[in-house]
Enzyme design. Structure first.
Site, PDB file in Angstrom:
ATOM      1  N   HIS A 102      76.301 -33.871  -5.676  1.00 30.96           N
ATOM      2  CA  HIS A 102      76.937 -32.997  -4.681  1.00 30.96           C
ATOM      3  C   HIS A 102      78.297 -32.471  -5.111  1.00 30.96           C
ATOM      4  CE1 HIS A 102      79.076 -36.494  -2.864  1.00 30.96           C
ATOM      5  NE2 HIS A 102      77.968 -37.132  -3.133  1.00 30.96           N
ATOM      6  N   HIS A 125      87.325 -34.518  -7.235  1.00 27.67           N
ATOM      7  CA  HIS A 125      86.112 -33.696  -7.227  1.00 27.67           C
ATOM      8  C   HIS A 125      86.432 -32.356  -6.570  1.00 27.67           C
ATOM      9  CE1 HIS A 125      86.154 -35.916  -3.400  1.00 27.67           C
ATOM     10  NE2 HIS A 125      85.797 -34.743  -2.925  1.00 27.67           N
ATOM     11  N   HIS A 127      85.082 -28.717  -4.187  1.00 33.63           N
ATOM     12  CA  HIS A 127      84.161 -28.111  -3.221  1.00 33.63           C
ATOM     13  C   HIS A 127      84.243 -26.586  -3.335  1.00 33.63           C
ATOM     14  CE1 HIS A 127      83.645 -31.875  -0.880  1.00 33.63           C
ATOM     15  NE2 HIS A 127      84.876 -32.111  -1.291  1.00 33.63           N
ATOM     16  N   HIS A 144      89.849 -32.157  -4.501  1.00 37.16           N
ATOM     17  CA  HIS A 144      90.256 -33.346  -3.735  1.00 37.16           C
ATOM     18  C   HIS A 144      90.593 -34.487  -4.680  1.00 37.16           C
ATOM     19  CE1 HIS A 144      87.962 -31.983   0.130  1.00 37.16           C
ATOM     20  NE2 HIS A 144      89.157 -31.434   0.034  1.00 37.16           N
ATOM     21  N   THR A 206      84.946 -36.244   4.010  1.00 35.63           N
ATOM     22  CA  THR A 206      84.130 -35.096   4.426  1.00 35.63           C
ATOM     23  C   THR A 206      82.670 -35.230   4.008  1.00 35.63           C
ATOM     24  OG1 THR A 206      84.606 -33.766   2.464  1.00 35.63           O
ATOM     25  CG2 THR A 206      86.152 -33.573   4.307  1.00 35.63           C
ATOM     26  N   THR A 207      82.316 -36.400   3.451  1.00 34.67           N
ATOM     27  CA  THR A 207      80.913 -36.697   3.168  1.00 34.67           C
ATOM     28  C   THR A 207      80.607 -38.052   3.826  1.00 34.67           C
ATOM     29  OG1 THR A 207      81.595 -37.661   1.055  1.00 34.67           O
ATOM     30  CG2 THR A 207      80.715 -35.437   0.978  1.00 34.67           C
TER      31      THR A 207
HETATM   32 ZN   LIG Z   1      85.979 -33.811  -1.128  1.00 33.03          ZN
END
Ligand SMILES: [Zn+2]
Length: 257
Positions: A102, A125, A127, A144, A206-207
């Protein structure tokens, strides 16, 4: 007198009927509960998999302090007293750069001192498009940097990437994804603005598992990456951003350098 007895009988009957009805309701409720528990455990089982097209399914675990949020510029308040300095010393020892399904996730060490408290960088990571918005506007990419304190507190530093000139650090990340043995990222600091003014609020991961009480520090200053770099990242992940969550009366604090 006869009439009264009849009324009493009717009332009793109604009570019996009502009780009968409510007890069958209880049965429905408990089977609903069972269903919810099964769904929740099914959800937990697949928590390794993040489906951005089925975000309603995530809400089993979420509360009222979720991330990301829309940062509305004129609703923020200035930090008083403003002693919220962030000092970063992110090392170049990257232990892994992986496509985790992801996002691209880079694992490595380094220290962050936020508001006088010590954190360790655990991973970073990206987004696309950005998860946070400012006055309703998305940016092409958001990085992030996930930091953790010794007692388990999580502080995430968010950085918006805008379209501009090529970024050496981000290119190293993109190149590393395809390598069997990732090379240390020499220009990691290219992905962090020099001026560390930020918006701060309390939110969540947020996951899934969407853990709350996460400290967010969303940088006000952006980092430039080239249109080609944005395209390269989007080829891997075109939609790995969670929907905007309600603010629910939380304060957004501004720190200015
Ligand atoms: Zn993130």
């Amino acid at each position: 007198m006869k009439r009264k007895v009849l009324v009493m009988l009717l009332l009793n009957c109604t009570v019996v009927l009502f009780v009968g009805c409510s007890s069958s309701n209880t049965t429905i409720n408990s089977s609903e509960k069972e269903w919810a528990t099964t769904e929740a455990s099914k959800h937990a089982e697949k928590s390794g998999h993040v489906d951005y097209d089925d975000q309603a399914d995530w809400e089993f675990t979420s509360g009222k302090m979720q991330s990301p949020i829309d940062i509305i510029g004129d609703k923020t308040e200035k930090m008083t007293p403003d002693n919220g300095t962030i000092t970063l010393d992110y090392s170049k020892d990257i232990t892994s750069v992986e496509n985790n399904g992801h996002s691209i996730q880079v694992t490595g060490g380094g220290q962050a001192i936020i508001n006088g408290r010590n954190f360790e960088l655990s991973q970073f990571h990206f987004h696309a498009e950005s998860e946070h918005t400012v006055d309703g506007e998305h940016y092409p990419i958001e990085a992030h940097f996930v930091n953790m304190s010794q007692d388990g507190r999580i502080a995430v530093i968010g950085v918006f990437f805008t379209e501009g000139t090529e970024n050496k650090g981000f290119q190293e990340v993109l190149d590393d994804v395809n390598k069997e043995k990732p090379e240390p990222i020499k220009n990691l600091n290219d992905m962090i603005p020099t001026n560390k003014s930020y918006y701060h609020y309390l939110g969540s991961l947020t996951t899934p598992p969407l853990t709350e009480n996460v400290e967010w520090y969303v940088m006000k200053n952006n980092i430039e990456v080239s249109p080609e770099q944005i395209e390269s990242f989007k080829k891997l992940y075109s939609h790995n951003n969670r929907d905007i969550q309600p603010l629910n009366g939380r304060a957004i604090i501004e720190h200015n350098e």
